[in-house]
Scaffold this motif. Structure first.
Motif, PDB file in Angstrom:
ATOM      1  N   THR A 188      65.982  22.942  31.239  1.00  0.00           N
ATOM      2  CA  THR A 188      65.601  21.951  30.230  1.00  0.00           C
ATOM      3  C   THR A 188      64.187  22.142  29.687  1.00  0.00           C
ATOM      4  OG1 THR A 188      64.954  20.471  32.037  1.00  0.00           O
ATOM      5  CG2 THR A 188      67.159  20.178  31.113  1.00  0.00           C
ATOM      6  N   ARG A 189      63.461  23.112  30.193  1.00  0.00           N
ATOM      7  CA  ARG A 189      62.093  23.322  29.693  1.00  0.00           C
ATOM      8  C   ARG A 189      62.141  23.774  28.231  1.00  0.00           C
ATOM      9  NH1 ARG A 189      57.425  27.381  32.032  1.00  0.00           N
ATOM     10  NH2 ARG A 189      57.537  25.972  33.820  1.00  0.00           N
ATOM     11  N   PRO A 190      61.278  23.223  27.371  1.00  0.00           N
ATOM     12  CA  PRO A 190      61.244  23.682  25.971  1.00  0.00           C
ATOM     13  C   PRO A 190      60.869  25.157  25.897  1.00  0.00           C
ATOM     14  CG  PRO A 190      60.142  21.570  26.197  1.00  0.00           C
ATOM     15  CD  PRO A 190      60.392  22.070  27.595  1.00  0.00           C
ATOM     16  N   ILE A 191      61.527  25.901  25.042  1.00  0.00           N
ATOM     17  CA  ILE A 191      61.279  27.329  24.922  1.00  0.00           C
ATOM     18  C   ILE A 191      59.835  27.595  24.500  1.00  0.00           C
ATOM     19  CG2 ILE A 191      62.025  27.528  22.508  1.00  0.00           C
ATOM     20  CD1 ILE A 191      62.931  30.085  25.218  1.00  0.00           C
ATOM     21  N   GLY A 192      59.244  26.660  23.767  1.00  0.00           N
ATOM     22  CA  GLY A 192      57.870  26.828  23.325  1.00  0.00           C
ATOM     23  C   GLY A 192      56.860  26.759  24.450  1.00  0.00           C
ATOM     24  N   GLU A 193      57.286  26.281  25.633  1.00  0.00           N
ATOM     25  CA  GLU A 193      56.387  26.174  26.778  1.00  0.00           C
ATOM     26  C   GLU A 193      56.523  27.355  27.741  1.00  0.00           C
ATOM     27  OE1 GLU A 193      56.902  22.443  28.723  1.00  0.00           O
ATOM     28  OE2 GLU A 193      56.528  21.259  26.899  1.00  0.00           O
ATOM     29  N   VAL A 194      57.361  28.315  27.393  1.00  0.00           N
ATOM     30  CA  VAL A 194      57.538  29.480  28.257  1.00  0.00           C
ATOM     31  C   VAL A 194      56.386  30.447  28.011  1.00  0.00           C
ATOM     32  CG1 VAL A 194      59.024  31.438  28.835  1.00  0.00           C
ATOM     33  CG2 VAL A 194      60.029  29.206  28.272  1.00  0.00           C
ATOM     34  N   ALA A 195      55.573  30.649  29.031  1.00  0.00           N
ATOM     35  CA  ALA A 195      54.359  31.445  28.860  1.00  0.00           C
ATOM     36  C   ALA A 195      54.644  32.915  28.592  1.00  0.00           C
ATOM     37  CB  ALA A 195      53.474  31.293  30.096  1.00  0.00           C
ATOM     38  N   ASP A 196      55.595  33.470  29.320  1.00  0.00           N
ATOM     39  CA  ASP A 196      55.872  34.906  29.187  1.00  0.00           C
ATOM     40  C   ASP A 196      57.262  35.108  28.605  1.00  0.00           C
ATOM     41  OD1 ASP A 196      55.717  37.616  29.264  1.00  0.00           O
ATOM     42  OD2 ASP A 196      55.409  37.782  31.432  1.00  0.00           O
ATOM     43  N   LEU A 197      57.408  34.725  27.349  1.00  0.00           N
ATOM     44  CA  LEU A 197      58.701  34.844  26.683  1.00  0.00           C
ATOM     45  C   LEU A 197      59.158  36.306  26.554  1.00  0.00           C
ATOM     46  CD1 LEU A 197      60.880  33.032  25.552  1.00  0.00           C
ATOM     47  CD2 LEU A 197      59.733  33.109  23.329  1.00  0.00           C
ATOM     48  N   PRO A 198      58.261  37.254  26.274  1.00  0.00           N
ATOM     49  CA  PRO A 198      58.706  38.659  26.209  1.00  0.00           C
ATOM     50  C   PRO A 198      59.382  39.135  27.487  1.00  0.00           C
ATOM     51  CG  PRO A 198      56.546  38.437  25.209  1.00  0.00           C
ATOM     52  CD  PRO A 198      56.842  37.123  25.871  1.00  0.00           C
ATOM     53  N   ALA A 199      58.909  38.657  28.641  1.00  0.00           N
ATOM     54  CA  ALA A 199      59.521  39.064  29.908  1.00  0.00           C
ATOM     55  C   ALA A 199      60.937  38.524  30.023  1.00  0.00           C
ATOM     56  CB  ALA A 199      58.672  38.574  31.080  1.00  0.00           C
ATOM     57  N   LEU A 200      61.161  37.316  29.527  1.00  0.00           N
ATOM     58  CA  LEU A 200      62.511  36.731  29.545  1.00  0.00           C
ATOM     59  C   LEU A 200      63.461  37.549  28.673  1.00  0.00           C
ATOM     60  CD1 LEU A 200      64.448  34.392  30.302  1.00  0.00           C
ATOM     61  CD2 LEU A 200      63.582  33.186  28.275  1.00  0.00           C
ATOM     62  N   VAL A 201      62.989  37.914  27.497  1.00  0.00           N
ATOM     63  CA  VAL A 201      63.813  38.697  26.573  1.00  0.00           C
ATOM     64  C   VAL A 201      64.103  40.079  27.159  1.00  0.00           C
ATOM     65  CG1 VAL A 201      63.815  39.814  24.308  1.00  0.00           C
ATOM     66  CG2 VAL A 201      63.053  37.438  24.529  1.00  0.00           C
ATOM     67  N   ALA A 202      63.099  40.707  27.734  1.00  0.00           N
ATOM     68  CA  ALA A 202      63.289  42.030  28.333  1.00  0.00           C
ATOM     69  C   ALA A 202      64.279  41.969  29.494  1.00  0.00           C
ATOM     70  CB  ALA A 202      61.950  42.591  28.812  1.00  0.00           C
ATOM     71  N   LEU A 203      64.208  40.897  30.285  1.00  0.00           N
ATOM     72  CA  LEU A 203      65.131  40.738  31.407  1.00  0.00           C
ATOM     73  C   LEU A 203      66.559  40.555  30.911  1.00  0.00           C
ATOM     74  CD1 LEU A 203      65.678  40.373  34.445  1.00  0.00           C
ATOM     75  CD2 LEU A 203      65.174  37.926  34.140  1.00  0.00           C
ATOM     76  N   ALA A 204      66.731  39.812  29.830  1.00  0.00           N
ATOM     77  CA  ALA A 204      68.072  39.610  29.266  1.00  0.00           C
ATOM     78  C   ALA A 204      68.704  40.949  28.903  1.00  0.00           C
ATOM     79  CB  ALA A 204      67.989  38.701  28.040  1.00  0.00           C
ATOM     80  N   ARG A 205      67.947  41.807  28.256  1.00  0.00           N
ATOM     81  CA  ARG A 205      68.478  43.125  27.888  1.00  0.00           C
ATOM     82  C   ARG A 205      68.795  43.954  29.121  1.00  0.00           C
ATOM     83  NH1 ARG A 205      69.288  46.857  23.803  1.00  0.00           N
ATOM     84  NH2 ARG A 205      68.333  48.921  23.975  1.00  0.00           N
ATOM     85  N   ARG A 206      67.928  43.935  30.126  1.00  0.00           N
ATOM     86  CA  ARG A 206      68.168  44.723  31.336  1.00  0.00           C
ATOM     87  C   ARG A 206      69.426  44.245  32.061  1.00  0.00           C
ATOM     88  NH1 ARG A 206      62.685  43.944  32.286  1.00  0.00           N
ATOM     89  NH2 ARG A 206      63.110  42.669  34.129  1.00  0.00           N
ATOM     90  N   MET A 207      69.605  42.940  32.134  1.00  0.00           N
ATOM     91  CA  MET A 207      70.770  42.397  32.834  1.00  0.00           C
ATOM     92  C   MET A 207      72.067  42.826  32.175  1.00  0.00           C
ATOM     93  SD  MET A 207      70.318  38.510  34.182  1.00  0.00           S
ATOM     94  CE  MET A 207      69.313  38.105  35.610  1.00  0.00           C
TER      95      MET A 207
END
Length: 269
Positions: A188-207
Motif C-alpha cells: 500500500t505504500r505510494p509509489i512516489g515514496e519508493v526511494a530506489d525505484l530503479p532497483a524495483l524496476v531492474a528486479l522486475a526484469r530479472r525475475m
C-alpha cells in the motif's frame, strides 16, 4: 491470469511449431471472423507483447489473442486427440505437420499487422523485450521510460502501479506480490515514496527473465514444491525470512480491480 513469462514462453513454443509453415486450415470461431480463411498463407512468426500474443501471417493480418484467466495455446499432431474439449477452441491453425489450437481465449481477433498498436499501444515497456538500444520499437525494454510512467502517478500504491500494464508490460499478481516482498515494500505504500525505484524496476526484469524459459516458476530460487514463492499464495503462513505470520487481503488501482495481496508486516514497510 498468466503472467508475462508464461505468455512469452507460449509465443516461443508457438513460433517454433508454426513459423515458416503454410496453413492448410484456418478457423477463428468468433462470429465476426468466422468467414475469414487464411489457408495457403505462411505463418511469419508468433510473438508476445506483454501479455498479448500475435500470430502474424504473410498476407498482412495478425491473430491477436489474450489468454486472460483460462486461455491456453496447445499444439498437436494432425489427427491427434486435442487436450481440451473442442467447444473450448476459439482458433484453430493447421499446417502439414502440426495443429495449433487456442482454447478459452479471453480475446480473439484479427487485425492488420501494421495496426497492432491499435490494441497494444497503451502498454508500457515490455519487461521481456530486447533492450531499446539493440532493437528499437514501441515496446522495447526502456527502463527510463518505465520509470517515467511509474512516477507519473506518485500517489498510486506500489502494488497497483507495478500491476498496471501501462507502466510495465508483463507483470501479474504473482510478481507484484513477490517484488514488493523482496524489495521490503508494503504493497500500500505510494509509489512516489519508493526511494530506489530503479532497483524495483531492474528486479522486475530479472525475475521475469529468470523464469521465461522454464515451466516451473520460482521467485525464491528454489524449484521444490512449496518453496517457490516468498509470499504469494501463503497468507497465514510464516514469513520465510522472519517467521512472522503473513497477512493478506485485496488491493487494486480502483474498485473492481482488486487482486489478492499477501505481505509480511515485519519485513515490509
Amino acid at each position: 491470469m498468466p503472467e508475462g513469462d508464461t505468455v512469452y514462453r507460449t509465443a516461443l513454443l508457438q513460433n517454433r511449431a508454426l513459423a515458416g509453415s503454410v496453413l492448410t486450415g484456418f478457423e477463428v470461431r468468433m462470429p465476426q471472423f468466422s468467414t475469414v480463411d487464411l489457408t495457403g498463407e505462411t505463418v511469419v512468426e508468433v510473438a508476445s507483447v506483454g501479455k498479448h500474443l500475435f500470430h502474424r501471417f504473410s498476407g498482412g493480418l495478425s491473430l491477436h489473442t489474450h489468454l486472460k484467466m483460462e486461455g491456453a495455446w496447445r499444439t498437436v499432431a494432425p489427427g491427434a486427440r486435442w487436450p481440451r474439449p473442442a467447444f473450448q477452441a476459439r482458433a484453430v491453425l493447421s499446417a502439414a505437420d502440426v495443429v495449433a489450437i487456442g482454447f478459452e481465449l479471453g480475446v480473439t481477433e484479427l487485425v492488420a499487422t501494421v495496426d497492432e498498436e491499435s490494441v497494444v499501444g497503451h502498454l508500457g515497456p515490455d519487461l521481456l523485450a530486447p533492450e531499446a538500444s539493440t532493437r528499437p520499437g514501441p515496446h522495447a525494454w526502456d527502463p527510463e521510460e518505465a520509470l517515467r510512467r511509474l512516477r507519473a502517478e506518485p500517489e498510486q500504491t506500489v502494488f497497483g502501479a507495478i500491476l498496471d500494464q501501462r507502466n510495465l508490460a508483463g507483470i501479474g499478481n504473482v510478481y507484484a506480490n513477490e517484488l514488493c516482498f523482496v524489495r521490503g515494500l508494503l504493497p500500500t505504500r505510494p509509489i512516489g515514496e519508493v526511494a530506489d525505484l530503479p532497483a524495483l524496476v531492474a528486479l522486475a526484469r530479472r525475475m521475469l527473465r529468470a523464469n521465461r524459459d522454464r515451466f516451473t516458476r520460482s521467485t525464491t530460487g528454489d524449484l521444490r514444491p512449496g518453496r517457490r514463492s516468498w509470499v504469494y499464495g501463503r497468507t497465514g503462513q510464516p514469513c520465510r525470512r522472519c517467521g512472522t505470520t503473513l497477512l493478506g487481503g485485496e488491493l487494486g488501482r480502483r474498485e473492481g480491480e482488486e487482486r489478492v495481496v499477501t505481505w509480511c508486516p515485519v519485513c515490509q514497510s
